[in-house]
Scaffold this motif. Structure first.
Motif, PDB file in Angstrom:
ATOM      1  N   GLY A 179       0.820  -1.217   0.000  1.00  0.00           N
ATOM      2  CA  GLY A 179       0.000   0.000   0.000  1.00  0.00           C
ATOM      3  C   GLY A 179       0.845   1.253   0.000  1.00  0.00           C
ATOM      4  N   ASP A 180       0.215   2.377  -0.346  1.00  0.00           N
ATOM      5  CA  ASP A 180       0.896   3.682  -0.411  1.00  0.00           C
ATOM      6  C   ASP A 180       2.170   3.615  -1.253  1.00  0.00           C
ATOM      7  N   ASN A 181       2.110   2.860  -2.345  1.00  0.00           N
ATOM      8  CA  ASN A 181       3.264   2.710  -3.249  1.00  0.00           C
ATOM      9  C   ASN A 181       4.513   2.187  -2.551  1.00  0.00           C
ATOM     10  N   LYS A 182       4.333   1.402  -1.499  1.00  0.00           N
ATOM     11  CA  LYS A 182       5.459   0.805  -0.784  1.00  0.00           C
ATOM     12  C   LYS A 182       5.466  -0.692  -1.023  1.00  0.00           C
ATOM     13  N   THR A 183       6.648  -1.275  -0.859  1.00  0.00           N
ATOM     14  CA  THR A 183       6.798  -2.719  -1.022  1.00  0.00           C
ATOM     15  C   THR A 183       7.641  -3.260   0.121  1.00  0.00           C
ATOM     16  N   ILE A 184       7.552  -4.585   0.320  1.00  0.00           N
ATOM     17  CA  ILE A 184       8.433  -5.248   1.281  1.00  0.00           C
ATOM     18  C   ILE A 184       9.132  -6.399   0.570  1.00  0.00           C
ATOM     19  N   PRO A 185      10.412  -6.634   0.892  1.00  0.00           N
ATOM     20  CA  PRO A 185      11.125  -7.767   0.285  1.00  0.00           C
ATOM     21  C   PRO A 185      10.616  -9.085   0.857  1.00  0.00           C
ATOM     22  N   VAL A 186      10.681 -10.135   0.052  1.00  0.00           N
ATOM     23  CA  VAL A 186      10.187 -11.450   0.469  1.00  0.00           C
ATOM     24  C   VAL A 186      11.108 -12.547  -0.048  1.00  0.00           C
ATOM     25  N   ASN A 187      10.903 -13.742   0.494  1.00  0.00           N
ATOM     26  CA  ASN A 187      11.483 -14.971  -0.055  1.00  0.00           C
ATOM     27  C   ASN A 187      10.362 -15.730  -0.740  1.00  0.00           C
ATOM     28  N   TRP A 188      10.519 -16.089  -2.011  1.00  0.00           N
ATOM     29  CA  TRP A 188       9.552 -16.984  -2.656  1.00  0.00           C
ATOM     30  C   TRP A 188       9.844 -18.393  -2.154  1.00  0.00           C
ATOM     31  N   VAL A 189       8.815 -19.145  -1.852  1.00  0.00           N
ATOM     32  CA  VAL A 189       8.987 -20.512  -1.349  1.00  0.00           C
ATOM     33  C   VAL A 189       8.892 -21.469  -2.539  1.00  0.00           C
ATOM     34  N   ILE A 190      10.046 -21.643  -3.197  1.00  0.00           N
ATOM     35  CA  ILE A 190      10.194 -22.508  -4.373  1.00  0.00           C
ATOM     36  C   ILE A 190      11.486 -23.284  -4.155  1.00  0.00           C
ATOM     37  N   TRP A 191      11.420 -24.600  -4.263  1.00  0.00           N
ATOM     38  CA  TRP A 191      12.569 -25.446  -3.949  1.00  0.00           C
ATOM     39  C   TRP A 191      12.982 -26.295  -5.161  1.00  0.00           C
ATOM     40  N   ALA A 192      14.256 -26.690  -5.167  1.00  0.00           N
ATOM     41  CA  ALA A 192      14.779 -27.611  -6.190  1.00  0.00           C
ATOM     42  C   ALA A 192      15.314 -28.846  -5.500  1.00  0.00           C
ATOM     43  N   VAL A 193      15.086 -30.005  -6.109  1.00  0.00           N
ATOM     44  CA  VAL A 193      15.574 -31.281  -5.583  1.00  0.00           C
ATOM     45  C   VAL A 193      16.475 -31.910  -6.642  1.00  0.00           C
ATOM     46  N   GLY A 194      17.585 -32.463  -6.220  1.00  0.00           N
ATOM     47  CA  GLY A 194      18.467 -33.124  -7.181  1.00  0.00           C
ATOM     48  C   GLY A 194      19.584 -33.864  -6.497  1.00  0.00           C
ATOM     49  N   GLU A 195      20.548 -34.274  -7.317  1.00  0.00           N
ATOM     50  CA  GLU A 195      21.738 -34.959  -6.794  1.00  0.00           C
ATOM     51  C   GLU A 195      22.888 -34.849  -7.772  1.00  0.00           C
TER      52      GLU A 195
END
Length: 195
Positions: A179-195
């Motif tokens: 709101g009020d043209n403001k933003t907050i930083p975030v972490n997207w919850v997206i994961w990678a699995v591998g080996e």
């Protein structure tokens, strides 16, 4: 134990030792994350989606050379649960894996129903990837296209989450409007699995 039994046991132990030291035995899958590492139920999160044009990108680092991404895991929902009689409309979503220079390594797209439609409403989508080799930093990008909502973690921001504008190729810090043209930083919850 007879000589024959001892020879069989020795041969079996020798084969297992050779397999372990040559790496033929599959390693345990590794989960890579760009969030706090907590269980999603313990995170301070909000569900969010972007419409057409932009994707949620997370920067991850391969734990070894030629590490293979085998699946992308994304907690979220398409808004349906078992109390509803009709499934939501089928809409296309996409996932990409890109290298550190943002060159495309793999693109996947499908409708969301098979991946994000859960009886309880929320779940973890598992998108299989055909063993894409990555080195160093790489990105996983989700294009929700208004079809699904995924989690944004509001605390413990790692500065590894971005918004990717596919039409311009620009990468911006992962933020949400407050709101009020403001933003907050975030972490997207997206994961990678591998080996």
């Amino acid at each position: 134990m007879t000589n024959m039994s001892k020879q069989i046991v020795f041969a079996a132990l020798f084969c297992v030792t050779v397999l372990l030291f040559t790496g033929i035995v599959a390693a345990e899958p590794v989960l890579l994350r760009a969030d706090s590492g907590k269980n999603v139920t313990e995170m301070n999160t909000t569900l969010h989606f972007f419409d057409l044009g932009v994707g949620k990108a997370v920067k991850l680092t391969a734990p070894s050379q030629n590490w293979k991404v085998q699946a992308v895991l994304i907690p979220g929902t398409d808004g349906w649960n078992e109390t509803q009689t009709e499934l939501p409309a089928a809409r296309t979503i996409a996932v990409e894996i890109r290298d550190s220079d943002f060159n495309l390594l793999y693109h996947w797209s499908d409708i969301q129903l098979e991946y994000f439609t859960f009886p309880a409403g929320l779940g973890v989508a598992r998108i299989e990837v055909p063993s894409v080799a990555v080195n160093g930093d790489f990105y996983v990008v989700l294009y929700e296209r208004g079809a699904v909502m995924t989690f944004a973690e509001l605390d413990n921001v790692k500065d590894q989450s971005f918004i990717f504008d596919r039409s311009t190729g620009n990468l911006y810090r992962g933020v949400l409007p407050v709101g009020d043209n403001k933003t907050i930083p975030v972490n997207w919850v997206i994961w990678a699995v591998g080996e």
